[in-house]
Write a protein that holds these residues in place. Sequence first.
Motif, mmCIF file in Angstrom:
data_model
loop_
_atom_site.group_PDB
_atom_site.id
_atom_site.type_symbol
_atom_site.label_atom_id
_atom_site.label_comp_id
_atom_site.label_asym_id
_atom_site.label_seq_id
_atom_site.Cartn_x
_atom_site.Cartn_y
_atom_site.Cartn_z
ATOM 1 N N GLN A 131 -3.654 -60.768 -10.846
ATOM 2 C CA GLN A 131 -2.966 -59.664 -11.501
ATOM 3 C C GLN A 131 -1.912 -59.027 -10.591
ATOM 4 O OE1 GLN A 131 -3.565 -58.338 -14.833
ATOM 5 N NE2 GLN A 131 -4.489 -60.360 -14.979
ATOM 6 N N LEU A 132 -1.095 -59.850 -9.952
ATOM 7 C CA LEU A 132 -0.064 -59.320 -9.063
ATOM 8 C C LEU A 132 1.054 -58.670 -9.877
ATOM 9 C CD1 LEU A 132 1.002 -59.184 -6.065
ATOM 10 C CD2 LEU A 132 2.380 -61.174 -6.672
ATOM 11 N N VAL A 133 1.368 -57.442 -9.538
ATOM 12 C CA VAL A 133 2.465 -56.718 -10.183
ATOM 13 C C VAL A 133 3.712 -56.867 -9.314
ATOM 14 C CG1 VAL A 133 3.287 -54.457 -10.952
ATOM 15 C CG2 VAL A 133 0.876 -55.090 -11.247
ATOM 16 N N SER A 134 4.817 -57.291 -9.929
ATOM 17 C CA SER A 134 6.043 -57.519 -9.153
ATOM 18 C C SER A 134 7.266 -57.276 -10.019
ATOM 19 C CB SER A 134 6.068 -58.952 -8.614
ATOM 20 O OG SER A 134 6.373 -59.866 -9.659
ATOM 21 N N GLU A 135 8.421 -57.314 -9.352
ATOM 22 C CA GLU A 135 9.681 -57.142 -10.074
ATOM 23 C C GLU A 135 10.069 -58.388 -10.866
ATOM 24 O OE1 GLU A 135 9.176 -57.107 -6.836
ATOM 25 O OE2 GLU A 135 10.091 -55.372 -5.846
ATOM 26 N N ALA A 136 9.343 -59.474 -10.659
ATOM 27 C CA ALA A 136 9.720 -60.739 -11.290
ATOM 28 C C ALA A 136 9.292 -60.840 -12.745
ATOM 29 C CB ALA A 136 9.123 -61.905 -10.500
ATOM 30 N N SER A 137 8.406 -59.946 -13.169
ATOM 31 C CA SER A 137 7.897 -60.054 -14.532
ATOM 32 C C SER A 137 7.406 -58.702 -15.016
ATOM 33 C CB SER A 137 6.738 -61.068 -14.585
ATOM 34 O OG SER A 137 6.125 -61.086 -15.855
ATOM 35 N N GLU A 138 7.526 -58.487 -16.307
ATOM 36 C CA GLU A 138 7.007 -57.247 -16.884
ATOM 37 C C GLU A 138 5.486 -57.279 -16.950
ATOM 38 O OE1 GLU A 138 8.884 -56.731 -20.628
ATOM 39 O OE2 GLU A 138 10.904 -56.497 -19.788
ATOM 40 N N GLU A 139 4.898 -58.458 -16.908
ATOM 41 C CA GLU A 139 3.448 -58.611 -16.951
ATOM 42 C C GLU A 139 2.947 -59.077 -15.588
ATOM 43 O OE1 GLU A 139 2.752 -61.413 -20.022
ATOM 44 O OE2 GLU A 139 3.493 -60.111 -21.629
ATOM 45 N N PRO A 140 1.693 -58.758 -15.228
ATOM 46 C CA PRO A 140 1.130 -59.262 -13.972
ATOM 47 C C PRO A 140 1.140 -60.795 -13.950
ATOM 48 C CG PRO A 140 -0.253 -57.524 -14.873
ATOM 49 C CD PRO A 140 0.758 -57.866 -15.939
ATOM 50 N N ILE A 141 1.311 -61.349 -12.764
ATOM 51 C CA ILE A 141 1.322 -62.799 -12.617
ATOM 52 C C ILE A 141 0.198 -63.232 -11.676
ATOM 53 C CG2 ILE A 141 3.792 -63.059 -13.069
ATOM 54 C CD1 ILE A 141 4.253 -63.172 -10.080
ATOM 55 N N GLU A 142 -0.113 -64.492 -11.729
ATOM 56 C CA GLU A 142 -1.155 -65.086 -10.879
ATOM 57 C C GLU A 142 -0.494 -65.612 -9.608
ATOM 58 O OE1 GLU A 142 -4.132 -68.969 -11.252
ATOM 59 O OE2 GLU A 142 -3.482 -67.915 -13.058
ATOM 60 N N TRP A 143 -0.978 -65.139 -8.449
ATOM 61 C CA TRP A 143 -0.370 -65.516 -7.174
ATOM 62 C C TRP A 143 -1.222 -66.578 -6.488
ATOM 63 C CZ3 TRP A 143 4.431 -64.601 -5.967
ATOM 64 C CH2 TRP A 143 4.887 -64.856 -4.676
ATOM 65 N N VAL A 144 -0.549 -67.612 -5.961
ATOM 66 C CA VAL A 144 -1.235 -68.807 -5.442
ATOM 67 C C VAL A 144 -0.747 -69.115 -4.031
ATOM 68 C CG1 VAL A 144 -1.755 -71.237 -5.943
ATOM 69 C CG2 VAL A 144 -1.187 -69.678 -7.817
ATOM 70 N N VAL A 145 -1.663 -69.607 -3.190
ATOM 71 C CA VAL A 145 -1.275 -70.041 -1.846
ATOM 72 C C VAL A 145 -1.752 -71.478 -1.626
ATOM 73 C CG1 VAL A 145 -1.343 -67.708 -0.912
ATOM 74 C CG2 VAL A 145 -3.380 -69.165 -0.736
ATOM 75 N N VAL A 146 -1.124 -72.121 -0.636
ATOM 76 C CA VAL A 146 -1.438 -73.504 -0.286
ATOM 77 C C VAL A 146 -2.136 -73.528 1.075
ATOM 78 C CG1 VAL A 146 -0.500 -75.813 0.120
ATOM 79 C CG2 VAL A 146 0.607 -74.280 -1.536
ATOM 80 N N GLN A 147 -3.182 -74.322 1.169
ATOM 81 C CA GLN A 147 -3.879 -74.523 2.440
ATOM 82 C C GLN A 147 -3.553 -75.909 2.955
ATOM 83 O OE1 GLN A 147 -8.138 -73.349 3.899
ATOM 84 N NE2 GLN A 147 -8.359 -75.094 2.516
ATOM 85 N N ARG A 148 -3.020 -75.971 4.165
ATOM 86 C CA ARG A 148 -2.666 -77.253 4.773
ATOM 87 C C ARG A 148 -3.574 -77.561 5.951
ATOM 88 N NH1 ARG A 148 0.090 -80.092 1.049
ATOM 89 N NH2 ARG A 148 1.926 -78.978 0.283
#
Length: 226
Positions: free
Chosen positions: A209-226
């Motif tokens: 539920q990340l709130v950002s300027e990129a969308s009016e709705e919360p988005i799902e934020w993902v990271v990569v593990q190397r």
Amino acid sequence: MRWLFRLVALAALVALGFAAWLWWDMRSWRPDAALYPEQGAVIASGASGTRFETLRAIGAGFVYLDLAATNGAPDPGFAARLQAALASGLKVGIIQPFDPCLRADEQSARFTRMVPRDGDLLPPAIALSRTATGCEPSVSDAAVESELLTLINQIEMHSGAPVILKVASEFEERHSTARSIGRDLWLVRDRARPDYAGRPWLLWSANSQLVSEASEEPIEWVVVQR
């Protein structure tokens, strides 16, 4: 008894305050970029108004677009979202939701119809969240595994790349897919590193539920593990 009541009330107040703080903090929380340099987002099916250039500006290097469920409402905006994401310079991948109540052929047909063969796309992902509980007619766990393997093969044949399995904890508890199918894993757990798969993961949905300027709705934020 009066002191006991006050202690209980104080504990409840502290718990409520912590929950409120956690909710507020999660609106903007992302894992440390020093630990996870590669970060990105998931854009839900049916979402509109996503500003992909802004998404890139706030630190996303890639984005995955959810396809609508096979037996759900059509998603006429998918093609436009795909083109906008590609035009932004982000690396782009597609997520196909798996429905254990449906045959693999129905689901792969939707994927192959909507997703172009493009070697520049990221490896496709299959989202495993819905279990076979409630399927009518009922579906055995063996049948679920068989249809999932068929769907994996069909999507890999179309895309030319191994799929990533986005496995929810409830699905893994029921079907043990992460332990039985040798594909890269994408796990889901807000804030806390996930460990329910029994083996290392590649992608982690760290904030749903990340709130950002990129969308009016919360988005799902993902990271990569190397």
